[in-house]
Design a protein around this motif. Structure first.
Motif, PDB file in Angstrom:
ATOM      1  N   GLU A 195      54.972 -52.952   4.059  1.00 33.89           N
ATOM      2  CA  GLU A 195      54.056 -54.077   3.872  1.00 33.89           C
ATOM      3  C   GLU A 195      53.811 -54.722   5.234  1.00 33.89           C
ATOM      4  O   GLU A 195      54.751 -54.918   6.001  1.00 33.89           O
ATOM      5  CB  GLU A 195      54.676 -55.099   2.916  1.00 33.89           C
ATOM      6  N   VAL A 196      52.546 -55.039   5.531  1.00 40.40           N
ATOM      7  CA  VAL A 196      52.191 -55.651   6.812  1.00 40.40           C
ATOM      8  C   VAL A 196      51.387 -56.915   6.541  1.00 40.40           C
ATOM      9  O   VAL A 196      50.348 -56.870   5.882  1.00 40.40           O
ATOM     10  CB  VAL A 196      51.377 -54.688   7.699  1.00 40.40           C
ATOM     11  N   GLU A 232      49.588 -49.127   8.866  1.00 45.46           N
ATOM     12  CA  GLU A 232      50.860 -48.607   8.360  1.00 45.46           C
ATOM     13  C   GLU A 232      51.207 -49.087   6.956  1.00 45.46           C
ATOM     14  O   GLU A 232      52.210 -48.670   6.378  1.00 45.46           O
ATOM     15  CB  GLU A 232      51.985 -48.992   9.322  1.00 45.46           C
ATOM     16  N   ALA A 233      50.386 -49.977   6.399  1.00 46.19           N
ATOM     17  CA  ALA A 233      50.687 -50.528   5.082  1.00 46.19           C
ATOM     18  C   ALA A 233      50.493 -49.471   3.999  1.00 46.19           C
ATOM     19  O   ALA A 233      49.443 -48.835   3.910  1.00 46.19           O
ATOM     20  CB  ALA A 233      49.780 -51.726   4.810  1.00 46.19           C
ATOM     21  N   GLY A 234      51.522 -49.294   3.176  1.00 48.79           N
ATOM     22  CA  GLY A 234      51.439 -48.321   2.100  1.00 48.79           C
ATOM     23  C   GLY A 234      52.747 -47.570   1.933  1.00 48.79           C
ATOM     24  O   GLY A 234      53.791 -47.968   2.459  1.00 48.79           O
ATOM     25  N   VAL A 235      52.685 -46.468   1.217  1.00 49.80           N
ATOM     26  CA  VAL A 235      53.873 -45.671   0.912  1.00 49.80           C
ATOM     27  C   VAL A 235      53.979 -44.496   1.882  1.00 49.80           C
ATOM     28  O   VAL A 235      52.998 -43.783   2.128  1.00 49.80           O
ATOM     29  CB  VAL A 235      53.817 -45.151  -0.544  1.00 49.80           C
ATOM     30  N   HIS A 236      55.169 -44.290   2.422  1.00 50.49           N
ATOM     31  CA  HIS A 236      55.443 -43.199   3.361  1.00 50.49           C
ATOM     32  C   HIS A 236      56.412 -42.221   2.691  1.00 50.49           C
ATOM     33  O   HIS A 236      57.488 -42.620   2.226  1.00 50.49           O
ATOM     34  CB  HIS A 236      56.033 -43.748   4.659  1.00 50.49           C
ATOM     35  N   ARG A 237      56.065 -40.947   2.662  1.00 49.59           N
ATOM     36  CA  ARG A 237      56.829 -39.927   1.938  1.00 49.59           C
ATOM     37  C   ARG A 237      57.507 -38.968   2.920  1.00 49.59           C
ATOM     38  O   ARG A 237      56.858 -38.429   3.824  1.00 49.59           O
ATOM     39  CB  ARG A 237      55.901 -39.143   1.012  1.00 49.59           C
TER      40      ARG A 237
END
Length: 362
Positions: free
Chosen positions: A215-216, A189-194
């Motif tokens: 961030e994880v 799930e780490a990263g950018v979610h749009r």
């Protein structure tokens, strides 16, 4: 009567599982740990003892799953041999084969989480990106998605720093998720979610694009050495602004840590006491400093939280489109679904496991 091909294939998968799970080594390691746990002075160091006990529990879980798969193969084989004499056993055979196939799928998933910290608990931070109030609302939606996912898994969620936004959503959210392979699973799930949708705050009902960064980090075990000098940390206390009841909101229980050499700031305000908040904040700071050191050595953060990206268009790992059509698609794996309500309510296993399967194939 010759055995069917599917039984032979399942037996081969069990043999493969024995190898990739290192069952012989795990059995030997567990035996050594149990001898250690039988020592009269084992609990003299409670923290170390708890870590060893957790390790033993994890090893027993793997061995138990493997033993269950072997037992199901025996059941399926026996049912097949008896099915020629009694048709009732044919149904029992089909049932055992189906259960065994699912069990082996589970064992194969287990093998993906063999990284150094995969079995540890996870610290998940969600921060709004571009989009103003919309991004704060999106942060709240992701917070609820992950807490529901963890709850469905039977994992424990602890709010560390959940701060309400101005009028809507959350200004930020940091939570600790405790459960088997929590960090290993949630690395996906780490990263950018749009998010693309009709804005609930726009009177003209226009379509808005919103971003949030996830961030994880792993909760580091006590035996991991991190260069953290308490003299380099400024500790500030203040009154909590988040939820948590009267005790939290009327005392100076919130804690802000500033690591002076790096400028890293960590806040924690959702525990009831200042001491609890301070301990939680130091856990997060320790994880961040460890990650920073890894970055210096490796020049990339993929192993801990994925690539570092801006919370803006073009850097997202997953798109959540609610208008003009409904579709959630992972940019990395290509996995997609139109059941957006289920995903936002925490049904994200398809994306989590799909990511790890994709990564293993790379």
């Amino acid at each position: 009567m010759a055995q069917p091909k599917e039984l032979a294939e399942l037996a081969a998968r069990i043999a493969d599982a024995r190898n990739f799970l290192h069952i012989d080594q795990i059995t030997e390691e567990l035996s050594d740990i149990e001898k250690q746990m039988a020592s009269p002075d084992f609990w003299d160091d409670a923290s170390a003892a708890q870590a060893v006990s957790k390790k033993a529990s994890d090893l027993r879980t793997v061995l138990g799953k493997y033993d269950d798969a072997c037992a199901l193969l025996d059941d399926a084989t026996t049912a097949f041999e008896l099915s020629g004499e009694d048709e009732a056993f044919a149904e029992e055979y089909e049932d055992a084969v189906a259960k065994l196939s699912r069990a082996l799928d589970d064992l194969e998933v287990e093998s993906w989480f063999s990284g150094r910290f995969d079995s540890e608990d996870a610290i998940v931070s969600i921060n709004p990106g571009q989009g103003g109030l919309e991004a704060q609302d999106w942060t709240d939606m992701l917070y609820r998605m992950y807490t529901h996912y963890a709850s469905d898994k039977g994992w424990k969620v602890t709010d560390l720093d959940v701060v309400p936004g101005e009028g809507i959503g959350l200004d930020k959210a940091t939570i600790q998720i405790s459960g088997r392979n929590a960090y290993g699973m949630l690395r996906s799930e780490a990263g950018v979610h749009r998010l693309v949708r009709i804005s609930p705050t726009d009177d003209k009902k226009r379509r808005h694009t919103t971003f949030a960064g996830v961030e994880v980090l792993p909760v580091l075990p006590d035996d991991i050495e991190v260069d953290l000098n308490p003299a380099d940390v400024r500790v500030d206390v203040y009154r909590s602004s988040g939820p948590g009841g009267q005790c939290v909101n009327t005392t100076d229980s919130a804690v802000r840590l500033t690591h002076i050499p790096t400028g890293i700031v960590v806040t924690c305000q959702n525990e009831k006491s200042q001491l609890q908040n301070k301990e939680a904040a130091f856990r997060v700071l320790k994880a961040k400093l460890y990650e920073l050191e890894q970055a210096r050595r490796q020049e990339e953060l993929d192993d801990l939280r994925g690539e570092r990206m801006d919370n803006s268009f073009g850097s997202q790992i997953r798109n959540y489109v609610l208008y003009p059509y409904q579709l959630i698609k992972d940019v990395r794996t290509g996995i997609e679904t139109g059941n957006v309500d289920a995903v936002l309510d925490g049904d994200i296993d398809e994306f989590v496991l799909g990511y790890h399967k994709w990564r293993a194939s790379q």
